[in-house]
Design a protein around this motif. Structure first.
Motif, PDB file in Angstrom:
ATOM      1  N   VAL A 176      67.901  51.353 -55.265  1.00 54.05           N
ATOM      2  CA  VAL A 176      66.794  51.645 -54.324  1.00 54.05           C
ATOM      3  C   VAL A 176      65.965  52.845 -54.347  1.00 54.05           C
ATOM      4  CG1 VAL A 176      66.508  51.730 -51.660  1.00 54.05           C
ATOM      5  CG2 VAL A 176      68.118  50.055 -52.682  1.00 54.05           C
ATOM      6  N   THR A 177      66.545  53.964 -54.531  1.00 51.26           N
ATOM      7  CA  THR A 177      65.899  55.248 -54.667  1.00 51.26           C
ATOM      8  C   THR A 177      65.182  55.172 -56.027  1.00 51.26           C
ATOM      9  OG1 THR A 177      67.718  56.221 -55.694  1.00 51.26           O
ATOM     10  CG2 THR A 177      67.690  56.300 -53.257  1.00 51.26           C
ATOM     11  N   THR A 178      65.603  54.896 -57.033  1.00 51.66           N
ATOM     12  CA  THR A 178      64.677  54.859 -58.180  1.00 51.66           C
ATOM     13  C   THR A 178      63.668  53.934 -58.276  1.00 51.66           C
ATOM     14  OG1 THR A 178      66.476  53.531 -59.418  1.00 51.66           O
ATOM     15  CG2 THR A 178      66.655  55.698 -59.757  1.00 51.66           C
ATOM     16  N   ASP A 179      63.862  52.818 -57.805  1.00 53.91           N
ATOM     17  CA  ASP A 179      62.900  51.787 -57.582  1.00 53.91           C
ATOM     18  C   ASP A 179      61.604  52.201 -56.668  1.00 53.91           C
ATOM     19  OD1 ASP A 179      63.965  49.894 -59.262  1.00 53.91           O
ATOM     20  OD2 ASP A 179      64.777  48.544 -57.547  1.00 53.91           O
ATOM     21  N   LEU A 180      62.216  53.074 -55.483  1.00 51.51           N
ATOM     22  CA  LEU A 180      61.232  53.556 -54.618  1.00 51.51           C
ATOM     23  C   LEU A 180      60.340  54.695 -54.997  1.00 51.51           C
ATOM     24  CD1 LEU A 180      61.458  54.122 -50.944  1.00 51.51           C
ATOM     25  CD2 LEU A 180      60.280  55.888 -52.306  1.00 51.51           C
ATOM     26  N   ALA A 181      60.976  55.434 -55.899  1.00 52.31           N
ATOM     27  CA  ALA A 181      60.363  56.591 -56.449  1.00 52.31           C
ATOM     28  C   ALA A 181      59.553  56.263 -57.881  1.00 52.31           C
ATOM     29  CB  ALA A 181      61.352  57.570 -57.121  1.00 52.31           C
ATOM     30  N   SER A 182      59.843  54.984 -58.556  1.00 51.12           N
ATOM     31  CA  SER A 182      58.811  54.585 -59.417  1.00 51.12           C
ATOM     32  C   SER A 182      57.583  54.052 -58.698  1.00 51.12           C
ATOM     33  CB  SER A 182      59.698  53.352 -60.194  1.00 51.12           C
ATOM     34  OG  SER A 182      60.733  53.965 -60.961  1.00 51.12           O
ATOM     35  N   ALA A 183      57.906  53.115 -57.773  1.00 49.70           N
ATOM     36  CA  ALA A 183      56.528  52.728 -57.033  1.00 49.70           C
ATOM     37  C   ALA A 183      55.780  53.730 -56.451  1.00 49.70           C
ATOM     38  CB  ALA A 183      57.086  51.961 -55.843  1.00 49.70           C
ATOM     39  N   TYR A 184      56.515  55.009 -56.031  1.00 49.66           N
ATOM     40  CA  TYR A 184      55.696  56.167 -55.517  1.00 49.66           C
ATOM     41  C   TYR A 184      54.775  56.825 -56.561  1.00 49.66           C
ATOM     42  CZ  TYR A 184      54.653  60.389 -53.100  1.00 49.66           C
ATOM     43  OH  TYR A 184      53.983  61.524 -52.686  1.00 49.66           O
ATOM     44  N   VAL A 185      55.566  56.993 -57.693  1.00 48.30           N
ATOM     45  CA  VAL A 185      54.821  57.728 -58.675  1.00 48.30           C
ATOM     46  C   VAL A 185      53.724  56.908 -59.299  1.00 48.30           C
ATOM     47  CG1 VAL A 185      56.672  59.280 -59.341  1.00 48.30           C
ATOM     48  CG2 VAL A 185      56.537  57.190 -60.597  1.00 48.30           C
ATOM     49  N   ASN A 186      53.893  55.551 -59.287  1.00 46.85           N
ATOM     50  CA  ASN A 186      52.793  54.826 -59.878  1.00 46.85           C
ATOM     51  C   ASN A 186      51.661  54.984 -58.849  1.00 46.85           C
ATOM     52  OD1 ASN A 186      53.166  53.153 -62.448  1.00 46.85           O
ATOM     53  ND2 ASN A 186      55.002  52.345 -61.439  1.00 46.85           N
ATOM     54  N   LEU A 187      51.931  54.815 -57.537  1.00 45.10           N
ATOM     55  CA  LEU A 187      50.870  54.881 -56.459  1.00 45.10           C
ATOM     56  C   LEU A 187      50.316  56.055 -56.592  1.00 45.10           C
ATOM     57  CD1 LEU A 187      51.117  53.706 -52.883  1.00 45.10           C
ATOM     58  CD2 LEU A 187      50.518  56.179 -53.204  1.00 45.10           C
ATOM     59  N   ARG A 188      50.741  57.305 -56.891  1.00 47.28           N
ATOM     60  CA  ARG A 188      50.058  58.780 -56.993  1.00 47.28           C
ATOM     61  C   ARG A 188      49.272  58.777 -58.217  1.00 47.28           C
ATOM     62  NH1 ARG A 188      49.502  59.546 -52.000  1.00 47.28           N
ATOM     63  NH2 ARG A 188      51.296  60.417 -50.911  1.00 47.28           N
ATOM     64  N   ALA A 189      49.889  58.191 -59.357  1.00 46.39           N
ATOM     65  CA  ALA A 189      49.109  58.253 -60.452  1.00 46.39           C
ATOM     66  C   ALA A 189      47.599  57.259 -60.290  1.00 46.39           C
ATOM     67  CB  ALA A 189      49.842  57.478 -61.673  1.00 46.39           C
ATOM     68  N   LEU A 190      47.790  56.016 -59.507  1.00 47.70           N
ATOM     69  CA  LEU A 190      46.624  55.650 -59.429  1.00 47.70           C
ATOM     70  C   LEU A 190      45.524  56.243 -58.391  1.00 47.70           C
ATOM     71  CD1 LEU A 190      48.006  52.093 -58.806  1.00 47.70           C
ATOM     72  CD2 LEU A 190      46.281  52.584 -60.680  1.00 47.70           C
ATOM     73  N   ASP A 191      46.473  57.124 -57.436  1.00 47.99           N
ATOM     74  CA  ASP A 191      45.070  57.902 -56.549  1.00 47.99           C
ATOM     75  C   ASP A 191      44.523  59.008 -57.471  1.00 47.99           C
ATOM     76  OD1 ASP A 191      46.133  56.808 -54.293  1.00 47.99           O
ATOM     77  OD2 ASP A 191      47.554  58.342 -53.938  1.00 47.99           O
ATOM     78  N   ILE A 192      45.301  59.599 -58.618  1.00 47.79           N
ATOM     79  CA  ILE A 192      44.322  60.404 -59.530  1.00 47.79           C
ATOM     80  C   ILE A 192      43.546  59.599 -60.098  1.00 47.79           C
ATOM     81  CG2 ILE A 192      44.963  61.986 -61.481  1.00 47.79           C
ATOM     82  CD1 ILE A 192      47.757  62.470 -60.215  1.00 47.79           C
TER      83      ILE A 192
END
Length: 476
Positions: free
Chosen positions: A175-191
């Motif tokens: 759960v934590t790694t899946d959430l972290a993966s989705a979060y870093v993907n989202l932040r990469a898209l923000d950039i």
């Protein structure tokens, strides 16, 4: 008759002795070290390495808060917690079989007997009677664990509870790694979106500039059309990135136990630095991974079932003494003549079952072999994932550094192309090409940063979670 029983018991016990013993944990030949990429050095984490809050090493308060919400609200974790509680309760159920079982029974009845019931003595005719019956009895039941069935069941229940605990740890990690993966993907898209907006602003300024020159008759309409086409093409990417970001936002909402339509996370251009991860020998890694521990405990459960199947060949011996009082009047219930008791031993020995017990023993052995194969597979996959993670983090780190260099070069090319065009030394096509190259370099740098963070999360997952402060730290 007793000789027949003795012969049958000897035959069954002889067949039982030919059964294979419960399996032992398999051995795997593990390499002494990982194949470390250049720029990394090996660390030796302790055996009791912390598997807790690894996400805090990314130094992102928003990520910390989201993972805390996921740990509190995830239904997957709630289900794993319930399965663990159930497994621990089953341990108590099986442990209770090691002790005698006491039961108290009482009966208060007024009954009429039939005058036409069968005679117990031809010389004594039956009469119909109406009378009370008061009974109180204390019974004891205890199974002598002759074949080890009770002990094997208890061993299997304990291993199953340990497997459930490892499964819970694995669900938390997923759960934590899946959430972290989705979060870093989202932040990469923000950039990437920020880079796209910068490029759109640049292209619009260029379009205004070239339109003004066209109105003054200094350039042709072709150059205006070329710049407009470039801007239109760039604008189409806005909604594409928006859709991608929305999908990752919805994943985060689900993992944190929130409804996707009501969940929001503001865009933020934030450079997240991946943590430096220590690399240990394979045995250290396997000790940290909960899925490997769960597979090993599944082997122990299957092994205990072999013991249960072997115990079925032995006689079942049950001790069942009881004592109580029975009287037709309540006043004489505790008198000595009202006392009743019994002592008994029950023995059940299978003599012929058409091969059912043997087939059951073969089935448990096959199930154990399957669990051994699954354990070996999980260990090999774990080693593959760690090795993949090491190579991925190192390679993407180098690629990301090169992407920053490429972006700086593309910015210089755009400045030079613009200056040459304004000086009349080149066509506007060179400016358009430079603008496209700068946008591509910006987006590539953002994507590589996201991939590098994803590789770090993947490697954390492969290592089994967090670690304590190592003696030596891997450097990127």
């Amino acid at each position: 008759m007793w000789r027949l029983w003795a012969g049958a018991a000897a035959a069954v016990l002889g067949a039982c002795s030919s059964l294979p013993p419960p399996g032992e944990a398999p051995r795997l030949d593990l390499p002494p070290t990982w194949r470390v990429e250049p720029g990394w050095r090996e660390a030796a984490p302790a055996d009791a390495a912390d598997k807790g809050r690894w996400w805090q090493r990314f130094n992102d308060p928003t990520l910390d808060a989201l993972i805390e919400r996921a740990l509190a609200n995830s239904q997957s974790i709630a289900a794993a917690n319930a399965r663990l509680a159930q497994a621990r309760a089953l341990v108590d159920v099986n442990a209770a079989a090691l002790w005698p079982q006491l039961s108290l029974s009482t009966r208060v009845a007024r009954q009429r007997t039939s005058a036409n019931r069968p005679l117990s003595n031809y010389a004594s005719p039956n009469f119909s009677t109406v009378q009370n019956d008061y009974l109180a009895s204390l019974g004891v039941s205890y199974e002598v664990d002759l074949g080890g069935r009770v002990a094997s069941n208890l061993e299997g229940a304990r291993a199953s509870a340990e497997q459930s605990a490892a499964d819970l740890a694995n669900v938390r990690l997923l759960v934590t790694t899946d959430l972290a993966s989705a979060y870093v993907n989202l932040r990469a898209l923000d950039i990437e979106q920020a880079a796209l907006q910068r490029s759109i602003a640049l292209q619009r300024r260029a379009l205004d500039f070239i339109s003004t020159r066209h109105e003054l008759g200094a350039v042709s309409g072709l150059e205006v059309a070329q710049q407009q086409a470039l801007l239109d093409s760039t604008l189409t990417q806005v909604d594409v990135l928006y859709r991608q970001r929305t999908l990752f936002k919805h994943v985060i909402a689900t993992l944190t136990g929130s409804a996707a339509p009501a969940f929001e996370i503001a865009p933020e251009v934030r450079e997240i630095e991946p943590p430096a991860i220590p690399l240990g020998v394979p045995s250290d890694v396997l000790e940290r991974r909960p899925d490997v521990a769960a597979a090993e405990r599944a082997m122990a459960v299957a092994n205990a079932q072999i013991g249960v199947a072997r115990a079925a060949f032995f006689p079942t011996v049950t001790l069942g003494p009881s004592i109580g009082v029975d009287s037709r009047t309540l006043g004489s219930l505790l008198d000595a003549p009202s006392l009743l008791w019994s002592l008994g031993v029950g023995l059940t020995q299978p003599l012929f079952d058409a091969g059912r017990l043997r087939a059951n023993a073969d089935a448990t052995r096959a199930a154990y072999e399957a669990s051994v194969a699954n354990y070996r597979r999980i260990v090999l996959v774990a080693m593959q994932e760690v090795e993949d993670g090491i190579v991925g983090v190192a390679a993407l780190g180098r690629a990301q550094a090169q992407a920053r260099t490429a972006r700086a070069s593309a910015a210089r090319v755009l400045d030079m192309a613009t200056a040459r065009y304004e000086g009349g030394a080149s066509t506007y096509l060179d400016v358009i090409t430079a603008q496209q190259s700068l946008l591509a370099a910006d987006r590539q740098a953002a994507q590589l940063r996201g991939q590098q963070l994803l590789a770090s999360v993947f490697l954390v997952k492969a290592l089994g979670g967090d670690w304590q402060q190592p003696v030596a730290t891997a450097s990127r």
